[in-house]
Structure formats: structure tokens, C-alpha cells
Design an enzyme around this catalytic site. Sequence first.
Site, mmCIF file in Angstrom:
data_model
loop_
_atom_site.group_PDB
_atom_site.id
_atom_site.type_symbol
_atom_site.label_atom_id
_atom_site.label_comp_id
_atom_site.label_asym_id
_atom_site.label_seq_id
_atom_site.Cartn_x
_atom_site.Cartn_y
_atom_site.Cartn_z
ATOM 1 N N GLY A 292 -2.143 59.893 -17.924
ATOM 2 C CA GLY A 292 -1.921 60.056 -16.389
ATOM 3 C C GLY A 292 -2.960 61.022 -15.889
ATOM 4 O O GLY A 292 -2.930 62.368 -16.030
ATOM 5 N N ARG B 27 -7.359 15.210 -9.981
ATOM 6 C CA ARG B 27 -7.069 14.976 -8.407
ATOM 7 C C ARG B 27 -7.803 13.851 -7.598
ATOM 8 O O ARG B 27 -9.089 14.096 -7.664
ATOM 9 C CB ARG B 27 -7.427 16.330 -7.784
ATOM 10 N N GLY C 84 -6.271 23.098 -4.145
ATOM 11 C CA GLY C 84 -5.612 23.039 -2.726
ATOM 12 C C GLY C 84 -4.427 23.792 -2.785
ATOM 13 O O GLY C 84 -4.342 24.891 -3.217
ATOM 14 N N GLU D 288 -9.375 52.267 -12.748
ATOM 15 C CA GLU D 288 -10.396 52.773 -13.562
ATOM 16 C C GLU D 288 -11.900 52.757 -12.901
ATOM 17 O O GLU D 288 -13.109 52.474 -13.154
ATOM 18 C CB GLU D 288 -10.438 51.849 -14.795
ATOM 19 N N GLY D 289 -11.712 53.262 -11.448
ATOM 20 C CA GLY D 289 -12.583 53.656 -10.602
ATOM 21 C C GLY D 289 -12.878 52.324 -9.649
ATOM 22 O O GLY D 289 -13.010 51.134 -10.319
HETATM 23 C C1 LIG Z 1 -1.693 48.534 -11.344
HETATM 24 C C2 LIG Z 1 -2.494 50.015 -11.558
HETATM 25 C C3 LIG Z 1 -2.621 50.578 -12.721
HETATM 26 C C4 LIG Z 1 -3.124 51.978 -12.635
HETATM 27 N N1 LIG Z 1 -3.012 52.409 -14.042
HETATM 28 C C5 LIG Z 1 -3.498 53.816 -14.024
HETATM 29 C C6 LIG Z 1 -3.373 54.660 -15.166
HETATM 30 O O1 LIG Z 1 -2.865 54.121 -16.275
HETATM 31 N N2 LIG Z 1 -3.607 55.967 -15.126
HETATM 32 C C7 LIG Z 1 -4.279 56.520 -13.998
HETATM 33 O O2 LIG Z 1 -4.419 57.619 -13.938
HETATM 34 N N3 LIG Z 1 -4.308 55.620 -12.886
HETATM 35 C C8 LIG Z 1 -4.113 54.263 -12.853
HETATM 36 N N4 LIG Z 1 -4.246 53.651 -11.834
HETATM 37 C C9 LIG Z 1 -4.532 54.449 -10.481
HETATM 38 C C10 LIG Z 1 -6.080 53.940 -10.250
HETATM 39 O O3 LIG Z 1 -7.111 54.395 -11.109
HETATM 40 C C11 LIG Z 1 -6.266 54.188 -8.764
HETATM 41 O O4 LIG Z 1 -5.382 53.532 -7.844
HETATM 42 C C12 LIG Z 1 -7.778 54.348 -8.067
HETATM 43 O O5 LIG Z 1 -8.377 55.311 -8.972
HETATM 44 C C13 LIG Z 1 -7.764 54.434 -6.837
HETATM 45 O O6 LIG Z 1 -7.157 55.537 -6.312
HETATM 46 P P1 LIG Z 1 -6.171 55.480 -4.779
HETATM 47 O O7 LIG Z 1 -5.528 54.362 -5.225
HETATM 48 O O8 LIG Z 1 -5.574 56.713 -4.741
HETATM 49 O O9 LIG Z 1 -7.275 55.011 -3.715
HETATM 50 P P2 LIG Z 1 -8.076 56.078 -3.018
HETATM 51 O O10 LIG Z 1 -8.816 57.179 -3.852
HETATM 52 O O11 LIG Z 1 -7.300 56.575 -1.853
HETATM 53 O O12 LIG Z 1 -8.891 55.136 -2.313
HETATM 54 C C14 LIG Z 1 -8.797 54.390 -1.075
HETATM 55 C C15 LIG Z 1 -10.019 53.539 -0.554
HETATM 56 O O13 LIG Z 1 -11.166 54.409 -0.493
HETATM 57 C C16 LIG Z 1 -12.279 54.221 -1.097
HETATM 58 N N5 LIG Z 1 -13.146 55.540 -1.198
HETATM 59 C C17 LIG Z 1 -12.629 56.548 -2.124
HETATM 60 N N6 LIG Z 1 -13.496 57.427 -2.145
HETATM 61 C C18 LIG Z 1 -14.713 57.031 -1.349
HETATM 62 C C19 LIG Z 1 -16.036 57.328 -1.048
HETATM 63 N N7 LIG Z 1 -16.506 58.630 -1.185
HETATM 64 N N8 LIG Z 1 -16.633 56.499 -0.298
HETATM 65 C C20 LIG Z 1 -16.344 55.439 0.231
HETATM 66 N N9 LIG Z 1 -15.238 55.100 0.004
HETATM 67 C C21 LIG Z 1 -14.415 55.721 -1.020
HETATM 68 C C22 LIG Z 1 -11.897 53.521 -2.305
HETATM 69 O O14 LIG Z 1 -12.897 52.767 -2.859
HETATM 70 C C23 LIG Z 1 -10.591 52.778 -2.045
HETATM 71 O O15 LIG Z 1 -11.148 51.482 -1.234
HETATM 72 C C24 LIG Z 1 -3.671 52.206 -11.613
HETATM 73 C C25 LIG Z 1 -3.598 51.735 -10.347
HETATM 74 C C26 LIG Z 1 -2.879 50.493 -10.492
HETATM 75 C C27 LIG Z 1 -2.924 49.841 -9.081
#
Ligand SMILES: Cc1cc2nc3c(=O)[nH]c(=O)nc-3n(C[C@H](O)[C@H](O)[C@H](O)COP(=O)(O)OP(=O)(O)OC[C@H]3O[C@@H](n4cnc5c(N)ncnc54)[C@H](O)[C@@H]3O)c2cc1C
Length: 401
Positions: free
Chosen positions: A146, A285, A356, A380-381
Site C-alpha cells: 500500500g 477469415r 474486425g 508501478e510508475g
Molecule cells: C488496477 C490498479 C492496481 C494498482 N495496484 C497498486 C498497488 O498494489 N499498490 C499501490 O501502491 N498502487 C497501486 N496502483 C496505483 C498506481 O501505481 C497509480 O495509479 C499510479 O502510480 C499513478 O498514480 P495516479 O493514478 O494517482 O495518477 P496521477 O499521479 O494523478 O497521474 C495522472 C497523470 O499525470 C501524469 N503525471 C504525473 N506526474 C507527472 C509529471 N511530473 N509530468 C508529466 N506528467 C505527470 C501521469 O503520468 C498520469 O498520466 C494500482 C493502480 C491500478 C489502476
Amino acid sequence: MGTATKDIRQPKPLPAPNSDFYGVTETLNAEELATLNQVREFMNTKVAPIINKYWAEDAFPFELLPPFKELNIGGLAMKGYGCRGGSVALFGFVAMEMARIDASIATFFGVHNGLAMGSIYLGGSEEQKQRWLPPMHAGEKIGCFGLTEPDAGSDPGSMRTTAKRDGSDWILNGAKMWITNGSIADVAIVWARTDGGDINGFLVEKDMPGFEAPLMHHKLSLRASVTSELVLRDVRVPEENRFPEISTLRGPLSCLNEARFGIVFGVVGSARTCLETALDYSKERIVFDKPIAGYQLTQQKLAEMALEVNRGALVALHLGRMKDEGTLRPEQVSMGKMGNVRGALEVARSARSILGGNGITLEYPVIRHMNNLETVLTYEGTHEVHTLSVGKALTGENAFR
Ligand SMILES: Cc1cc2nc3c(=O)[nH]c(=O)nc-3n(C[C@H](O)[C@H](O)[C@H](O)COP(=O)(O)OP(=O)(O)OC[C@H]3O[C@@H](n4cnc5c(N)ncnc54)[C@H](O)[C@@H]3O)c2cc1C
């Protein structure tokens, strides 16, 4: 090979050589191939027949947990604590094999194995390792990780979850979001900020009063994987459940870096299935009186897809071997994740177009893989965050903020 299982180098029903053009699995030794065969058998016989049902129902296939335990692959690349001490590359190939059927299952495995067990292995005290790693290896205890919060995703340094010292205990308050395996985990690795501003990791046990992990619903991606919130209201955690050595964000980020290279492999598996499905379909197809495989435009799509799948497999193999040798740098993983996830999404989208109208139904696996890959692009980033890591490594300039 000294094993009764079939040799994965003559896989059926995979239409070789299109899916493994450069023969990357040839580089595995007999023992590794035997493990991979076991995983393939499990995925083909236990997961493939049921995955559509669970994916459609937005539900985790609990029925897979008993046979999953028998695979004996928890902590695959870890040494001691009952774990097998296999190569990191093998861990990657296992992720690839799982994601070939569905990334929801690969994500369950990757988070339990790489992120939860990996964090304890990297940052835990000897007592914490002795207590948690053997049952997690055996699949008797499940873990989650988390870090992400509603207002702190790409910038985990802005986390609001707090840990306040109270005698020999800690009191945790806050909320985590998007946590894979959260609702089914026996132990959650929760990252929190202390009064002094340090970032500490805590082993929060599922029955600790004040801790809840409600399921998140309505995802249209990784639908067969459990995604949860973690809610912490005055959760009392003893000092012996705190990682002793980690005090900065570098801790969780190193754990993520250890685990995310599995994604570099996993997405190749998803892309491979998309390629194989499109290839089979294109031969059957008939449009304008001949198979669409006979048209140059289709062949161009298939050739580009095969190129991406096999380029991605080589990158993954190389990074896996570097990791085994201890020479892999974080920005190299970033470039691997960027390139392989983008390539896999392109493959999935091309496959969808070759199918299709059939490309948008669950009768074929393509749209499921395509939707799953949208999450992989983000978790994961995000793609953008890894782009900035590579940019920083190239230029020496930090463009994150
Ligand atoms: C199905 C699923 C499973 C997950 N599992 C885990 C888990 O087990 N543990 C956990 O800790 N997290 C988990 N995550 C979370 C995931 O790691 C985050 O969603 C992710 O790090 C992005 O964070 P955010 O969704 O808050 O997007 P944000 O950080 O709000 O980003 C939104 C957008 O802004 C962009 N952005 C952010 N900073 C910059 C910058 N400096 N310059 C330009 N663009 C930028 C991002 O690339 C993205 O396009 C999970 C997510 C999903 C969808």
C-alpha cells in the site's frame, strides 16, 4: 530434462515460430524449463477455461488459490525462508506465462510475490522474514503493498497517511487506494509518514482493529484482480511490525524497482496471445474471396506485431540477466517498461483491428488483454514518470517538478 512434463520448447497449441521468433525460452536451463512448464500447464488447464467468466463478473477466482499453492513458486527468486532461490529471469518468464492468459493473474502473483514478499525480503527484520516469508511462499498467507493514496500516486512523497509513536506502538491513520490484493491480503505493507517526516513501512495485519480493506468496483481493466482501498483509523501497530532500516521514500521505491521488471516480461505474454489470436484469425477469415492473411496490409500489421513481441522478449531477457548479475539500473527498468508496455498496447490494438467486429467481444482474448494493458501502462510508475526517469538519466536534469 529429467521431468515427465512436456518440453515447453515444443509448445502446443502455440503456433511457433511466430510467437518466439528468437527462441528466448531456449536460454533457460532444464530445471527452469520444468518450472515454466508447470506454470504453463496450470495457466492452460486451470486459468484459461475460467478467466472469461471471472473477468466478465469483475470477480477474483478464489478457486485458483489451492492449485496455485501447489505450484510452489512464492518468492521464486528469493533465497532462504523456504523459497526456491531461482533466477530472476525465471521469475520474469513466469510472469510472462501468467500474463499470456490474463494480466489479472500475473498482477496477483507479481504483487504478492514481488511487492509484498519482496518488501519484507528487502526491508524486513530477521524476525519479520522468519514469520512471514515461509507462509507467503507456501501461499498460505497473501500480501499486498500500500503506497498509492487518493491524492498521492505519481508523487508518493506527498502521502498523507501518518504514523504516530505511542509508547512502544505506532498509531496509523490514513487511506490507500488502488491496492492490488488488498481485500484478500493477510498482511498489508503500509507506507506512512512519521511525526519527524520519515517514511516508514509497517506490516499491518488484516485483523488489527481500525483496519479495513473494501473492494473497489467498476474497473474495466484487470477485472479478475482484486483492487481495494485500505482504510486506517487509529490502527495500533507494534514496533516489531515496522521495517527497521527504512526511513525515506527510497525504501518503497527500491521495492517497486525490484518488482516492476516483472512487468517488462509480463506484457510480452499478453502481446504474444494477441499476435497468435490475430494470426490464426487472419488465416481463417475470408474477405473478398480470400483469407485476410493474404493481403499485404494485414501482413504488415502481423509483421510489425511479431517484431514488437520478439523485440520485447529480447529486452526482457536481457534485463532479467542483468538483474541476476546485479548490474541492472532503475532507469534501464524504466526504459524497458516504457518500450514493452507501449509495444504490447500497439500489438493488442492491431490484433483488435484484424479481428474486425469480433475484436471487441470476450469470445476472443484480445480486448481483455488490451483493456488489462491500460492498467499496466499506469501502475508501478506511469509511462510519463518512466519517461522522466530516462530523461533525467540522459540529461542529468530533473524534470519531475
Ligand atoms: C488496477 C490498479 C492496481 C494498482 N495496484 C497498486 C498497488 O498494489 N499498490 C499501490 O501502491 N498502487 C497501486 N496502483 C496505483 C498506481 O501505481 C497509480 O495509479 C499510479 O502510480 C499513478 O498514480 P495516479 O493514478 O494517482 O495518477 P496521477 O499521479 O494523478 O497521474 C495522472 C497523470 O499525470 C501524469 N503525471 C504525473 N506526474 C507527472 C509529471 N511530473 N509530468 C508529466 N506528467 C505527470 C501521469 O503520468 C498520469 O498520466 C494500482 C493502480 C491500478 C489502476
